[in-house]
Design an enzyme around this catalytic site. Sequence first.
Site, PDB file in Angstrom:
ATOM      1  CB  THR A  42      46.510  42.493  32.581  1.00 61.14           C
ATOM      2  OG1 THR A  42      47.738  42.548  33.311  1.00 61.14           O
ATOM      3  CG2 THR A  42      46.060  41.041  32.525  1.00 61.14           C
TER       4      THR A  42
ATOM      5  CG  PHE B 110      51.749  38.666  40.558  1.00 64.60           C
ATOM      6  CD1 PHE B 110      50.526  38.124  40.902  1.00 64.60           C
ATOM      7  CD2 PHE B 110      51.798  40.035  40.279  1.00 64.60           C
ATOM      8  CE1 PHE B 110      49.378  38.904  40.967  1.00 64.60           C
ATOM      9  CE2 PHE B 110      50.656  40.826  40.325  1.00 64.60           C
ATOM     10  CZ  PHE B 110      49.447  40.249  40.686  1.00 64.60           C
TER      11      PHE B 110
ATOM     12  CD  GLU C  30      54.485  56.692  28.262  1.00 65.21           C
ATOM     13  OE1 GLU C  30      55.205  57.176  29.127  1.00 65.21           O
ATOM     14  OE2 GLU C  30      54.402  57.140  27.096  1.00 65.21           O
TER      15      GLU C  30
ATOM     16  CG  ASN D 130      51.086  41.079  36.184  1.00 68.58           C
ATOM     17  OD1 ASN D 130      51.079  39.880  36.449  1.00 68.58           O
ATOM     18  ND2 ASN D 130      51.590  42.001  36.978  1.00 68.58           N
TER      19      ASN D 130
ATOM     20  CE  LYS E 104      47.438  38.027  45.557  1.00 73.03           C
ATOM     21  NZ  LYS E 104      48.356  38.293  44.465  1.00 73.03           N
TER      22      LYS E 104
ATOM     23  CE  LYS F 164      47.773  44.053  37.344  1.00 73.05           C
ATOM     24  NZ  LYS F 164      47.493  45.275  36.583  1.00 73.05           N
TER      25      LYS F 164
ATOM     26  CG  ASP G  55      51.539  38.201  45.957  1.00 74.65           C
ATOM     27  OD1 ASP G  55      50.976  39.230  46.387  1.00 74.65           O
ATOM     28  OD2 ASP G  55      51.047  37.494  45.061  1.00 74.65           O
TER      29      ASP G  55
ATOM     30  NE  ARG H  83      44.459  41.695  40.258  1.00 75.69           N
ATOM     31  CZ  ARG H  83      45.605  41.808  40.933  1.00 75.69           C
ATOM     32  NH1 ARG H  83      46.034  40.823  41.718  1.00 75.69           N
ATOM     33  NH2 ARG H  83      46.342  42.900  40.851  1.00 75.69           N
TER      34      ARG H  83
ATOM     35  CG  ASP I 130      46.582  51.076  37.180  1.00 77.07           C
ATOM     36  OD1 ASP I 130      47.395  50.477  36.436  1.00 77.07           O
ATOM     37  OD2 ASP I 130      46.892  52.080  37.846  1.00 77.07           O
TER      38      ASP I 130
HETATM   39  P1  ITT Z   1      49.348  45.572  33.272  1.00 76.15           P
HETATM   40  O1  ITT Z   1      49.427  47.087  33.235  1.00 76.15           O
HETATM   41  O2  ITT Z   1      49.670  44.950  31.959  1.00 76.15           O
HETATM   42  O3  ITT Z   1      48.068  45.087  33.867  1.00 76.15           O
HETATM   43  P2  ITT Z   1      51.296  45.835  35.375  1.00 76.15           P
HETATM   44  O4  ITT Z   1      52.000  44.823  36.225  1.00 76.15           O
HETATM   45  O5  ITT Z   1      52.136  46.921  34.748  1.00 76.15           O
HETATM   46  O6  ITT Z   1      50.503  45.020  34.253  1.00 76.15           O
HETATM   47  P3  ITT Z   1      49.993  47.774  37.024  1.00 76.15           P
HETATM   48  O7  ITT Z   1      50.430  48.951  36.241  1.00 76.15           O
HETATM   49  O8  ITT Z   1      48.572  47.762  37.547  1.00 76.15           O
HETATM   50  O9  ITT Z   1      50.102  46.442  36.181  1.00 76.15           O
HETATM   51  O10 ITT Z   1      51.010  47.570  38.229  1.00 76.15           O
HETATM   52  C1  ITT Z   1      50.654  46.750  39.270  1.00 76.15           C
HETATM   53  C2  ITT Z   1      51.901  46.343  40.052  1.00 76.15           C
HETATM   54  O11 ITT Z   1      51.534  46.339  41.445  1.00 76.15           O
HETATM   55  C3  ITT Z   1      52.292  44.921  39.722  1.00 76.15           C
HETATM   56  O12 ITT Z   1      53.244  44.877  38.669  1.00 76.15           O
HETATM   57  C4  ITT Z   1      52.850  44.431  41.054  1.00 76.15           C
HETATM   58  O13 ITT Z   1      54.176  44.890  41.209  1.00 76.15           O
HETATM   59  C5  ITT Z   1      51.987  45.163  42.064  1.00 76.15           C
HETATM   60  N1  ITT Z   1      50.807  44.347  42.408  1.00 76.15           N
HETATM   61  C6  ITT Z   1      49.507  44.568  42.074  1.00 76.15           C
HETATM   62  N2  ITT Z   1      48.725  43.580  42.542  1.00 76.15           N
HETATM   63  C7  ITT Z   1      49.534  42.719  43.186  1.00 76.15           C
HETATM   64  C8  ITT Z   1      49.337  41.504  43.856  1.00 76.15           C
HETATM   65  O14 ITT Z   1      48.134  40.938  43.927  1.00 76.15           O
HETATM   66  N3  ITT Z   1      50.393  40.907  44.403  1.00 76.15           N
HETATM   67  C9  ITT Z   1      51.620  41.443  44.331  1.00 76.15           C
HETATM   68  N4  ITT Z   1      51.914  42.568  43.691  1.00 76.15           N
HETATM   69  C10 ITT Z   1      50.877  43.225  43.107  1.00 76.15           C
END
Ligand code: ITT
Length: 201
Positions: free
Chosen positions: A11, A155, A41, A13, A178, A16, A158, A184, A70
């Site tokens: 990831t 994030f 992508e 993010n 959380k 995460k 939330d 998760r 994901d």
């Molecule tokens: P990676 O692909 O690099 O992991 P990403 O943020 O693009 O990062 P995703 O494609 O899985 O990951 O998109 C998940 C989105 O869903 C994330 O960016 C948040 O906007 C939302 N999301 C997922 N889990 C969340 C959480 O625990 N709390 C808040 N928003 C969440």
Amino acid sequence: MANQTTIVVATNNLGKLKEFKLLLPNFNIVSQSSLGIVPEEELGETFFENSLQKARVANTASGKTSLGDDSGLIVPALNNLPGLRSARYAHESATDDENRQYLKNELEKLKLNQAKAYFVCVLVLVRDSADPFPLIATGIFEGSVKTTIRGENGFGYDPMFYPKDSDFSLGEMDKNEKALLSHRGKAIQILKNKIQKLSSE
Ligand code: ITT
């Protein structure tokens, strides 16, 4: 640290990544970006496909056990959006804040100040490149999204997600709270059980 199994988390993010460090204290969690791994992508039409792709890309590049996540937010009143597009709901390079504002506007267009919603998380753990049996674990977190955006914690969505029977948003909750409730957190628990079962066989 020497005896800990390394897991490369596929990831970029940071939200995460922090949660994985909290949820997997007995593993050496390494981010893909620290190894210079560039994700591909996301072209899948399901969370499963995207999660598997993330884990495989990281595993191929690192040669180490890799975990894909994901995840996304599903709002049935909005035809299940943002769904797979959760990270890019407002536009391709949207910030979390832009996505929240966009969701708020979409709810307001329907004259809603809240709607039922749930988060989903699909984890895939690829142990080696020839692994024909990646471990898969999913988690769901039920609640509502509200146009009242509150709190700074966590994030993504939330600050506008209110767990079922809670007056507090996830943005107002402590990270440990959380972790106990979240999509998760639930998926990780299932994954840990699977890892344990395999290592005791
Ligand atoms: P990676 O692909 O690099 O992991 P990403 O943020 O693009 O990062 P995703 O494609 O899985 O990951 O998109 C998940 C989105 O869903 C994330 O960016 C948040 O906007 C939302 N999301 C997922 N889990 C969340 C959480 O625990 N709390 C808040 N928003 C969440």
